[in-house]
Design an enzyme around this catalytic site. Structure first.
Site, PDB file in Angstrom:
ATOM      1  N   LYS A  52       0.839  -1.203   0.000  1.00 24.44           N
ATOM      2  CA  LYS A  52       0.000   0.000   0.000  1.00 24.44           C
ATOM      3  C   LYS A  52       0.874   1.253   0.000  1.00 24.44           C
ATOM      4  O   LYS A  52       0.581   2.242  -0.682  1.00 24.44           O
ATOM      5  CB  LYS A  52      -0.934  -0.013   1.227  1.00 24.44           C
ATOM      6  CG  LYS A  52      -2.044  -1.065   1.130  1.00 24.44           C
ATOM      7  CD  LYS A  52      -2.793  -1.265   2.445  1.00 24.44           C
ATOM      8  CE  LYS A  52      -3.776  -2.421   2.349  1.00 24.44           C
ATOM      9  NZ  LYS A  52      -4.461  -2.727   3.617  1.00 24.44           N
ATOM     10  N   GLN A  96      -4.128  -1.381   9.863  1.00 29.84           N
ATOM     11  CA  GLN A  96      -4.208  -2.710   9.259  1.00 29.84           C
ATOM     12  C   GLN A  96      -4.831  -3.699  10.235  1.00 29.84           C
ATOM     13  O   GLN A  96      -4.417  -3.803  11.388  1.00 29.84           O
ATOM     14  CB  GLN A  96      -2.798  -3.170   8.834  1.00 29.84           C
ATOM     15  CG  GLN A  96      -2.755  -4.507   8.117  1.00 29.84           C
ATOM     16  CD  GLN A  96      -3.417  -4.479   6.742  1.00 29.84           C
ATOM     17  OE1 GLN A  96      -3.511  -3.441   6.093  1.00 29.84           O
ATOM     18  NE2 GLN A  96      -3.878  -5.639   6.273  1.00 29.84           N
ATOM     19  N   ASP A 119     -10.815   3.347   4.814  1.00 27.64           N
ATOM     20  CA  ASP A 119     -11.287   1.957   4.721  1.00 27.64           C
ATOM     21  C   ASP A 119     -12.813   1.898   4.613  1.00 27.64           C
ATOM     22  O   ASP A 119     -13.364   0.896   4.150  1.00 27.64           O
ATOM     23  CB  ASP A 119     -10.895   1.174   5.984  1.00 27.64           C
ATOM     24  CG  ASP A 119      -9.574   0.435   5.851  1.00 27.64           C
ATOM     25  OD1 ASP A 119      -9.299  -0.098   4.764  1.00 27.64           O
ATOM     26  OD2 ASP A 119      -8.833   0.382   6.859  1.00 27.64           O
TER      27      ASP A 119
HETATM   28  N1  GUN Z   1      -7.004  -6.436   6.595  1.00 28.16           N
HETATM   29  C1  GUN Z   1      -7.438  -7.155   5.538  1.00 28.16           C
HETATM   30  N2  GUN Z   1      -8.047  -6.358   4.634  1.00 28.16           N
HETATM   31  C2  GUN Z   1      -8.009  -5.111   5.139  1.00 28.16           C
HETATM   32  C3  GUN Z   1      -8.469  -3.854   4.668  1.00 28.16           C
HETATM   33  O1  GUN Z   1      -9.078  -3.732   3.606  1.00 28.16           O
HETATM   34  N3  GUN Z   1      -8.219  -2.789   5.485  1.00 28.16           N
HETATM   35  C4  GUN Z   1      -7.578  -2.905   6.674  1.00 28.16           C
HETATM   36  N4  GUN Z   1      -7.401  -1.804   7.398  1.00 28.16           N
HETATM   37  N5  GUN Z   1      -7.136  -4.065   7.143  1.00 28.16           N
HETATM   38  C5  GUN Z   1      -7.352  -5.153   6.370  1.00 28.16           C
END
Ligand code: GUN
Length: 297
Positions: A52, A96, A119
């Site tokens: 990311k 995350q 998110d």
């Molecule tokens: N863990 C797995 N997928 C995601 C996501 O889309 N966002 C976040 N913050 N954590 C994740």
């Protein structure tokens, strides 16, 4: 011929479209900025966060990388979120998931300023999505919508089956598919671990979105001819490779491909789209916070 949908190509076109928006923000003196917070030593989470970060840098989004000791007290994470909420230079905050067991993940999601919640997991943003007035659509389901549109798959009037009911994918995916809006208007069935006859449900679907997190649980025998199969699963399974594992989806690709009209592969399907839509939401956040019309695609 089955259309094997190239998620990397669709993601690339999303990123290209964002270029103009980022230029518009730059002209207004704004550099969109995303803060990622990792409180985990899970190798998969570490990989996702670093990808990311890399994506951000490639398109001109500033990335702030915050790593917290997984054994630190929960308050350390809450204080970090408070600081990022208060920082006017930070447009988006991504913690995350999953966080360690001693941290209440619902409290984490509530703590993030909903305007910076790229998110789309804060209850306010979930509520807006369900009400049909989304601010930030969650990245994976939004990416699936973009993939369906790019592959010319009509959702209106389609029978769609979502396999999985997670807060991150299944629930928002179902909502987006049945909304009275572009990319919606489908008749949606949500299946899960207690569904009585999964194959009967998937076998009657025009569109199957597999998001259960169970390796290769859906195979061709459970699908009808011409179905569109979207595989959201990213499962590490042991394999005789250099890394000791390989990535497989929730769909048995070869048998499903033999039935499908269109299908996404793993890797190279939905994964790149999730990452692209995070960039999209970060640009949107920067535009909203600076009151600049970025004309998002
Ligand atoms: N863990 C797995 N997928 C995601 C996501 O889309 N966002 C976040 N913050 N954590 C994740």
């Amino acid at each position: 011929m089955t259309d094997v949908i190239d998620g990397n190509a669709v993601a690339e076109s999303v990123r290209d479209d964002l270029g103009g928006c980022i230029d518009t923000l730059a002209a207004a003196g704004v550099t969109p900025t995303l803060a990622t917070v990792l409180m985990s030593d899970d190798p998969a989470s570490e990989t996702y966060v670093s990808m990311k970060q890399q994506d951000c840098e490639e398109v001109g989004i500033e990335a702030r990388d915050i790593e917290l000791d997984p054994d630190a007290p929960a308050d350390r994470l809450f204080e970090t979120i408070d600081d990022l909420n208060a920082d006017p230079d930070v447009n988006g905050i991504l913690v995350q998931m999953p966080v360690p067991d001693h941290v209440d993940d619902r409290r984490v999601l509530r703590r993030i300023d909903p305007m910076k919640d790229v998110d789309g997991f804060h209850p306010e943003n979930v509520g807006r999505l369900v009400a049909g007035n989304a601010r930030y659509k969650p990245c994976t389901p939004h990416g699936v919508q973009k993939v369906l549109a790019a592959a010319d798959v009509e959702t209106e009037g389609a029978d769609a089956v979502v396999v999985g009911r997670s807060d991150i994918v299944g629930k928002p995916m179902a909502n987006l598919l049945f909304q009275k809006a572009e990319g919606g208007n489908a008749t949606v069935t949500v299946c899960h671990s207690r569904t009585a006859d999964l194959a009967a449900k998937t076998g009657a679907a025009d569109i199957v979105v597999a998001a259960a997190g169970v390796p290769e649980m859906i195979d061709g025998s459970m699908l009808s001819e011409g179905v569109t199969v979207i595989d959201v699963g990213i499962n590490r399974v042991e394999a005789d490779t250099e890394k000791g594992y390989e990535l497989v989806g929730d769909v048995d690709f070869e048998s499903a491909k033999a039935k499908a009209g269109a299908i996404t592969p793993v890797p190279g399907g939905v994964g790149p789209m999730t990452r692209a839509m995070l960039l999209y939401n970060t640009v949107k956040a920067a535009g909203l916070q600076a009151d600049v019309d970025v004309s998002l695609p």
